[in-house]
Design an enzyme around this catalytic site. Sequence first.
Site, PDB file in Angstrom:
ATOM      1  N   HIS A  81      78.287  23.491  42.307  1.00  0.00           N
ATOM      2  CA  HIS A  81      78.190  23.104  43.725  1.00  0.00           C
ATOM      3  C   HIS A  81      77.370  24.108  44.530  1.00  0.00           C
ATOM      4  CE1 HIS A  81      80.376  19.424  43.730  1.00  0.00           C
ATOM      5  NE2 HIS A  81      81.443  19.978  43.148  1.00  0.00           N
TER       6      HIS A  81
ATOM      7  N   ASP B  66      83.886  25.304  40.235  1.00  0.00           N
ATOM      8  CA  ASP B  66      84.295  23.983  39.745  1.00  0.00           C
ATOM      9  C   ASP B  66      83.073  23.117  39.471  1.00  0.00           C
ATOM     10  OD1 ASP B  66      83.779  23.954  42.569  1.00  0.00           O
ATOM     11  OD2 ASP B  66      84.688  21.967  42.705  1.00  0.00           O
ATOM     12  N   GLU B  67      83.282  22.109  38.640  1.00  0.00           N
ATOM     13  CA  GLU B  67      82.296  21.060  38.386  1.00  0.00           C
ATOM     14  C   GLU B  67      80.894  21.629  38.136  1.00  0.00           C
ATOM     15  OE1 GLU B  67      82.954  18.460  41.776  1.00  0.00           O
ATOM     16  OE2 GLU B  67      84.526  17.386  40.690  1.00  0.00           O
ATOM     17  N   VAL B  68      80.799  22.482  37.148  1.00  0.00           N
ATOM     18  CA  VAL B  68      79.515  23.094  36.792  1.00  0.00           C
ATOM     19  C   VAL B  68      78.780  22.109  35.869  1.00  0.00           C
ATOM     20  CG1 VAL B  68      78.388  25.180  35.946  1.00  0.00           C
ATOM     21  CG2 VAL B  68      80.671  25.328  36.956  1.00  0.00           C
ATOM     22  N   TYR B  69      78.218  21.083  36.508  1.00  0.00           N
ATOM     23  CA  TYR B  69      77.600  19.983  35.766  1.00  0.00           C
ATOM     24  C   TYR B  69      76.357  20.438  34.999  1.00  0.00           C
ATOM     25  CZ  TYR B  69      80.491  17.057  38.834  1.00  0.00           C
ATOM     26  OH  TYR B  69      81.541  16.479  39.511  1.00  0.00           O
TER      27      TYR B  69
END
Length: 478
Positions: free
Chosen positions: A95, A151-154
Amino acid sequence: MACPPWPKGKRLVHLDLKGAPPRMEYLQKLIQVFSRLGVEGLLVEYEDMFPYGGALQLLQATAQPAYSREEVLVLQDWAGSAGMEVIPLVQTFGHMEFVLKHPQMLRLREAPHCLGTLNPHQEEAPQVVLEMLRQVVELHPGVKTLHIGADEVYLLGEGEESGRWLASPGRSVEQLFLDHVTKVAKAVKEAWPDMTIIMWDDMMRGMSPETLKACGLVGLVEPMLWDYNPNLEVEPTVSLLEKYSSAGLSDLWAASSFKGSTAVDTCVTCTQRHVDNHLQWLQVAASVSAAVNLKGIAITGWQRYDHLSVLCELMPVALPSLASCLQTLIHGQFSHEAASRVKELLGVSSVEVEAMDRTAADDSRFPGRRLAEAIVEINFLLNSEDLRSFENSMFVRGWFSPFQRRRKMANPLMCMQIHSQASTFVAALQQKAAAVRDEMLRLYPESTAQEWMEEHVSPVMAPIQRIMEEISDCMKTQ
């Protein structure tokens, strides 16, 4: 089923400022009402609203001015006077859209088309992150706790450099994630030895206790396990908390939600949905072993799903939900007593914002109440079948179809009827939109009002206005 009230630990409320940043006057009123509702700390996610300086000045918002240094300090004074701790949340891995969207930062992306994930192999990446943290910490004198996101380390591992790194035997994406977070956490501890560090847990959920024990994060960070689902599964969540504890990460946090997690573009908050989420969290808290030290719960209120997504519901329509969630935690259930307390604290007739009686009373107990009522009204109109399906109504399909429009051959009498009905709809929308805009500008910057109108009102109004214009053109030729 009643549970014990939320166990020891702070009740934090998340202020997501990356969308619809409140004017300072409104922030002050919100902090006052938060205090009355039982909030004990603020988890503040500034993103581009923080007054970054030096080489990071480009991170500041352009749609509206970022908060000034003086305003950030005043915010902390207000919170401190209300007995609330301020915990800054600074994203350091995933993010990172508000950083990586800038052309100057393009080289720091893990993958060219992914604006959210930092490339952990770039030497400059941790330098940028640590400079962000330094500026935020220095503008928060006396800060004791810092949230580093993660979080959410795509798409982690899908960049070229990561591909080469992962090609060596024994290396994994898990290790890649843990190495970067550990590096950041250690740097924070070196700079501020007494700082407590919180991070989101989701990237670690699939990791084994052995991996977690060996990663170096034990004693450095406190995971915050988030789940915003009204049907949160209690047993798996308890097992996950127990796993972290068994790996040595026994100081843990929960994260629930009072808004911003229903749908990406929700306008009006459903209180019951979020109360249900908290009822499930109460069951989790009552079920974990004594080895799990729950240090508190962050009640999140997302304003966008990420930096580049649309606005979620604004704070005023969510205050009854927030009050209800807090009372649920305090009472161990959402009882009649808890609901009555919410109504008393906010001066409302219902805990559901859509069901509240309209009143001419001032909004001192419920700051932003007039905007909440205006949004409820226009949302009802925007979602009415008559407006949503106007283009596909029998009259438009039968007497002003695309075929008829192109040839400018249509029944004048029927066109007049269609135009009259469209005019009525547009006038009603314009009236309610003006009321929303006026109230919104009292609480938020012009950019927020403009975005809200373009996202919610224009898509419904524009097709109706287009039909009116095309009818007028057609009538000129007949």
